[in-house]
Design a protein around this motif. Structure first.
Motif, short mmCIF file in Angstrom:
data_model
loop_
_atom_site.label_atom_id
_atom_site.label_comp_id
_atom_site.label_asym_id
_atom_site.label_seq_id
_atom_site.Cartn_x
_atom_site.Cartn_y
_atom_site.Cartn_z
N LEU A 18 6.90 29.19 -90.46
CA LEU A 18 5.45 29.00 -90.58
C LEU A 18 4.78 30.20 -89.92
N ILE A 19 3.84 30.82 -90.64
CA ILE A 19 3.13 31.99 -90.12
C ILE A 19 1.66 31.63 -89.94
N LEU A 20 1.13 31.88 -88.77
CA LEU A 20 -0.30 31.60 -88.56
C LEU A 20 -0.90 32.55 -87.54
N CYS A 21 -2.23 32.66 -87.63
CA CYS A 21 -3.03 33.46 -86.69
C CYS A 21 -3.93 32.46 -85.97
N PRO A 22 -3.54 31.96 -84.80
CA PRO A 22 -4.20 30.78 -84.22
C PRO A 22 -5.53 31.03 -83.54
N THR A 23 -5.80 32.28 -83.15
CA THR A 23 -7.04 32.59 -82.43
C THR A 23 -7.85 33.60 -83.23
N GLY A 24 -9.07 33.22 -83.63
CA GLY A 24 -9.87 34.14 -84.43
C GLY A 24 -9.20 34.50 -85.72
N SER A 25 -8.72 33.49 -86.43
CA SER A 25 -7.95 33.72 -87.66
C SER A 25 -8.63 34.74 -88.56
N ASN A 26 -7.86 35.68 -89.04
CA ASN A 26 -8.37 36.70 -89.95
C ASN A 26 -8.07 36.25 -91.38
N PRO A 27 -9.12 35.86 -92.17
CA PRO A 27 -10.51 36.28 -92.05
C PRO A 27 -11.50 35.25 -91.50
N SER A 28 -11.10 34.01 -91.29
CA SER A 28 -12.09 32.95 -91.08
C SER A 28 -12.75 32.98 -89.71
N GLY A 29 -12.11 33.63 -88.73
CA GLY A 29 -12.67 33.64 -87.38
C GLY A 29 -12.49 32.34 -86.62
N ILE B 169 5.89 31.93 -86.45
CA ILE B 169 5.43 33.27 -86.10
C ILE B 169 3.96 33.16 -85.71
N GLU B 170 3.71 33.39 -84.42
CA GLU B 170 2.35 33.31 -83.87
C GLU B 170 1.77 34.73 -83.82
N ASP B 171 1.05 35.08 -84.86
CA ASP B 171 0.43 36.40 -84.96
C ASP B 171 -0.94 36.31 -84.30
N ASP B 172 -1.08 36.86 -83.09
CA ASP B 172 -2.24 36.53 -82.25
C ASP B 172 -2.95 37.76 -81.69
N PRO B 173 -3.39 38.69 -82.55
CA PRO B 173 -4.02 39.92 -82.04
C PRO B 173 -5.38 39.71 -81.41
N TYR B 174 -6.02 38.54 -81.68
CA TYR B 174 -7.37 38.29 -81.14
C TYR B 174 -7.36 37.32 -79.98
N TYR B 175 -6.17 37.10 -79.42
CA TYR B 175 -6.02 36.16 -78.30
C TYR B 175 -6.97 36.48 -77.16
N PHE B 176 -7.17 37.77 -76.88
CA PHE B 176 -7.99 38.19 -75.75
C PHE B 176 -9.47 38.35 -76.12
N ILE B 177 -9.82 38.08 -77.39
CA ILE B 177 -11.22 38.19 -77.82
C ILE B 177 -11.67 36.81 -78.29
N ASN B 178 -11.66 35.87 -77.36
CA ASN B 178 -11.99 34.48 -77.64
C ASN B 178 -13.29 34.15 -76.92
N TYR B 179 -14.28 33.63 -77.67
CA TYR B 179 -15.63 33.45 -77.14
C TYR B 179 -15.84 32.10 -76.45
N GLY B 180 -14.86 31.22 -76.55
CA GLY B 180 -15.00 29.90 -75.94
C GLY B 180 -14.05 29.71 -74.78
N GLU B 181 -13.63 28.47 -74.58
CA GLU B 181 -12.69 28.15 -73.52
C GLU B 181 -11.33 28.76 -73.83
N PRO B 182 -10.59 29.18 -72.81
CA PRO B 182 -9.25 29.74 -73.04
C PRO B 182 -8.37 28.75 -73.79
N LEU B 183 -7.56 29.28 -74.69
CA LEU B 183 -6.65 28.46 -75.49
C LEU B 183 -5.21 28.78 -75.13
N LYS B 184 -4.36 27.79 -75.24
CA LYS B 184 -2.94 27.99 -74.94
C LYS B 184 -2.23 28.64 -76.12
N SER B 185 -1.39 29.60 -75.81
CA SER B 185 -0.48 30.14 -76.82
C SER B 185 0.50 29.04 -77.22
N PHE B 186 1.07 29.16 -78.41
CA PHE B 186 2.12 28.22 -78.82
C PHE B 186 3.33 28.32 -77.90
#
Length: 354
Positions: A116-127, A150-167
């Protein structure tokens, strides 16, 4: 500096790996499964290495839809069967109910997917961010169906709300392959990223890397490593807070402009992280139709059909707000609105100006 101009270990320089191991420690509970990190030529190459290690011809991969186009192209280049799982239309991010339904209704006598491949924080393109409760549920489904994630997470550090846990936080079974990038927090020209996974997988990736690119740019690693050594972990965290505030200001400015000039033309969800806004245009079948007209008007966007797993028309488009100066974002939105009106004949440009 002399050492920076030479070859280095395929895994990466010791200093930068030691620093990133501390970043990873913050993301996972203790004790967790054994992990190892390899420095990659951007997260892009990290995802290639991971897919190359895991995918055989004809294997199925699950991927969030809408999807970052290079991830889709890499999967298909490896002759994978790409199966899309829709994002949650309300909460955003990959929908666990959709994921469970896809797996429980998998065709009989057909090999189930590996990855399973996902972008969990600030998903590109949906944000969108995958909410915390959904992350936990998704990981449980991954375990139930014996998948890797596969946790593709390039926007992990650009999160505008509460901190989120990595998988990684939930990963008690060593199923998560995490991809990080310095492109969004330092500079893309470094071409540096990190892949953190089980030692067995990282060893395989290291072997492939050693006979292809040999190692990530040693000069870039030296510069980034010197920066990390100078600022330390607290300095790095302060830096990420600062750039997050910058992008949040950019986001707020473009949303204000959209509210002012495009509320009758489109709908959107305010991005929770990252640097993109995902718009759905009203009464438009395919946004590709006026991309060239928009370019002629001095504004660019990526049509939605670039982000879907099937080659079909899409009423969506992606806007990036990272590079345009804040004071020019409203002008950019006005040009886009004008292009849409010209293309769809909703109203004349003269009426719009009035």
């Amino acid at each position: 500096m002399a050492a920076a101009l030479q070859y280095n270990k395929t895994l990466g320089q010791t200093g930068i790996l030691d620093f990133w191991s501390k970043v990873i420690e913050d993301m996972q509970p203790h004790p967790g499964p054994e992990r190892q990190t390899i420095v990659t030529t951007g997260a892009e190459f990290g995802s290639y290495l991971a897919l190359n290690a895991l995918i055989d011809d004809g294997d199925s991969v699950l991927i969030a839809d809408p999807v970052y186009p290079p991830m889709l192209l890499k999967s298909r280049a490896m002759n994978a069967n790409v199966v899309s799982v829709l994002e949650d239309p309300v909460l955003g991010g990959l929908c666990p109910k959709q994921l469970r339904a896809t797996l429980e209704n998998w065709p009989m006598f057909t090999k189930k997917p590996k990855v399973l491949i996902l972008c969990p924080t600030g998903s590109n393109p949906s944000g969108a961010n995958i909410p915390e409760n959904h992350r936990k549920e998704i990981y449980e489904i991954v375990c139930e169906h014996d998948l890797l994630l596969i946790e593709d997470d390039p926007y992990y550090f650009i999160n505008y709300g509460e901190p989120l846990k990595s998988f990684l936080h939930y990963d008690s079974e060593g199923r998560v392959i995490r991809l990080d990038s310095l492109s969004k927090v330092l500079c893309p020209g470094f071409r540096l990223g990190f892949c953190t996974a089980s030692p067995q997988l990282v060893t395989y990736m290291e072997r492939h890397y050693s006979v292809s690119l040999l190692n990530s740019c040693n000069l870039s690693q030296t510069v980034a490593g010197a920066y990390f050594e100078k600022v330390g972990m607290e300095g790095f965290k302060a830096h990420t807070r600062e750039i997050t505030q910058y992008y949040k200001s950019q986001r707020d400015a473009i949303i204000l402009a959209l509210d002012k000039h495009m509320s009758d033309l489109a709908t959107w969800i305010v991005p929770e992280a990252g640097m993109f806004v995902w718009l759905k245009l009203n009464d438009v079948e395919d946004t590709s139709a006026f991309a060239e007209l928009a370019m002629d008007n001095g504004v660019a966007f990526v049509p939605g059909r670039a982000f879907v797993t099937e080659d079909v028309n899409s009423p969506y488009l992606r806007l990036a707000f990272s590079l345009v100066p804040e004071e020019r974002l409203e002008e950019a939105v006005m040009r886009l609105a004008s292009s849409i009106r010209q293309s769809t004949n909703v109203a004349s440009i003269a009426d719009y100006g009035a």
